[in-house]
Scaffold this motif. Structure first.
Motif, PDB file in Angstrom:
ATOM      1  N   LYS A  90      78.912  43.619  22.298  1.00 19.64           N
ATOM      2  CA  LYS A  90      79.550  42.391  22.785  1.00 19.64           C
ATOM      3  C   LYS A  90      78.976  41.165  22.076  1.00 19.64           C
ATOM      4  N   ALA A  91      77.672  41.206  21.796  1.00 19.43           N
ATOM      5  CA  ALA A  91      77.045  40.095  21.085  1.00 19.43           C
ATOM      6  C   ALA A  91      77.641  39.944  19.696  1.00 19.43           C
ATOM      7  N   LYS A  92      77.839  41.068  19.021  1.00 20.44           N
ATOM      8  CA  LYS A  92      78.428  41.001  17.684  1.00 20.44           C
ATOM      9  C   LYS A  92      79.848  40.441  17.744  1.00 20.44           C
ATOM     10  N   ALA A  93      80.626  40.877  18.734  1.00 20.45           N
ATOM     11  CA  ALA A  93      81.999  40.384  18.863  1.00 20.45           C
ATOM     12  C   ALA A  93      82.005  38.874  19.102  1.00 20.45           C
ATOM     13  N   ALA A  94      81.051  38.389  19.896  1.00 23.18           N
ATOM     14  CA  ALA A  94      80.970  36.950  20.158  1.00 23.18           C
ATOM     15  C   ALA A  94      80.602  36.183  18.898  1.00 23.18           C
ATOM     16  N   ILE A  95      79.630  36.701  18.143  1.00 27.63           N
ATOM     17  CA  ILE A  95      79.224  36.047  16.896  1.00 27.63           C
ATOM     18  C   ILE A  95      80.380  36.023  15.905  1.00 27.63           C
ATOM     19  N   LYS A  96      81.109  37.118  15.846  1.00 25.48           N
ATOM     20  CA  LYS A  96      82.254  37.182  14.921  1.00 25.48           C
ATOM     21  C   LYS A  96      83.317  36.175  15.326  1.00 25.48           C
ATOM     22  N   LYS A  97      83.572  36.048  16.627  1.00 25.03           N
ATOM     23  CA  LYS A  97      84.559  35.077  17.101  1.00 25.03           C
ATOM     24  C   LYS A  97      84.118  33.656  16.772  1.00 25.03           C
ATOM     25  N   ALA A  98      82.816  33.388  16.919  1.00 19.24           N
ATOM     26  CA  ALA A  98      82.310  32.043  16.633  1.00 19.24           C
ATOM     27  C   ALA A  98      82.510  31.677  15.164  1.00 19.24           C
ATOM     28  N   PHE A  99      82.289  32.637  14.266  1.00 18.58           N
ATOM     29  CA  PHE A  99      82.531  32.382  12.844  1.00 18.58           C
ATOM     30  C   PHE A  99      84.037  32.277  12.566  1.00 18.58           C
ATOM     31  N   GLN A 100      84.835  33.123  13.205  1.00 25.39           N
ATOM     32  CA  GLN A 100      86.286  33.073  12.987  1.00 25.39           C
ATOM     33  C   GLN A 100      86.850  31.748  13.474  1.00 25.39           C
TER      34      GLN A 100
END
Length: 245
Positions: free
Chosen positions: A186-196
């Motif tokens: 979930k942390a990775k998905a959040a980080i990816k969303k923040a960059f996207q």
């Protein structure tokens, strides 16, 4: 033999200097994996803080800039405005972001600067020996709160995700944790969303990451994970605090 797991290209070959059990290394890997998957490594500029992750410039395989203590959001603002086509992120601890850098963080957020902030919250000053931080929990023993943090004399912890979510400028605020495999995903998905979000020109994004500090907590790595689960997550609930589509 086929590779099923390998180091992301977004990380250099430099060995991490972090203490055993510290979850900075996990977060570094997640950021690097996101840079790889979004294919933005060559256009990304990271801003390193002052704190345990001060040498982040040695670990990420992208352009990096060191900032003075707490000034990473201000530096990131300048870099992004000069290079609006670049992807700019800060990587900061709680002392850097929520103490000396509170003003820079709040004002970058309220202006809606199109940057990504990765905020590591381990409730203590790590690099300088374990002093009380703005995020130190009530009752938590530190070098400067040897009898436990007393909110009546030392104030209450700052919940940065909740505070920034009240502002109009941010587009995305989420708090995650690095204690279990599902939460790490979930942390990775959040980080990816923040960059996207930055790629999509949506403005300011911050991911608050609950992390461990076994050395300054005086715990084993296993005990530190349990403390994160039993004490930190109840006080700092996980979840999305703002998401503007």
């Amino acid at each position: 033999m086929a590779k099923v797991f390998q180091k992301p290209h977004g990380l250099t070959d430099a060995p991490f200097h972090y203490c055993p059990g510290c979850t900075h290394g996990i977060c570094h890997r997640l950021v690097a994996e996101v840079l790889d998957e979004l294919n933005i490594e060559g256009k990304t500029i990271g801003i390193a803080p002052v704190g345990c992750s001060v040498m982040a410039y040695d670990y990420f395989n992208c352009d990096m800039q060191e900032a003075a203590h707490g000034r990473a959001p201000a530096v990131a603002t300048g870099v992004k405005r000069v290079h609006p086509d670049k992807i700019v992120f800060t990587y900061q601890g709680d002392g850097d972001l929520a103490a000396i850098g509170t003003a820079e963080t709040v004002h970058a957020a309220t202006r809606g600067e199109n940057i990504t902030v990765i905020f590591i919250n381990n409730t203590i000053y790590g690099m300088t020996g374990g002093q009380m931080a703005p995020t130190t929990l009530p009752g938590q023993v530190t070098q400067t709160s040897p009898y436990g943090r007393d909110p009546h004399t030392q104030g209450f912890p700052i919940r940065m995700a909740e505070m920034l979510a009240t502002l109009d400028g941010p587009s995305y605020i989420e708090r995650v944790a690095l204690d279990t495999v599902p939460n790490i995903k979930k942390a990775k998905a959040a980080i990816k969303k923040a960059f996207q979000n930055q790629i999509d020109q949506k403005g300011f994004s911050m991911v608050e990451v609950l992390s461990t500090c076994p050395t300054n907590w005086g715990l084993s790595p296993q005990e530190a994970i349990k403390r994160l689960q039993d004490e930190m997550i109840p006080y700092y609930p996980l979840g999305v605090y703002k998401d503007v589509e």
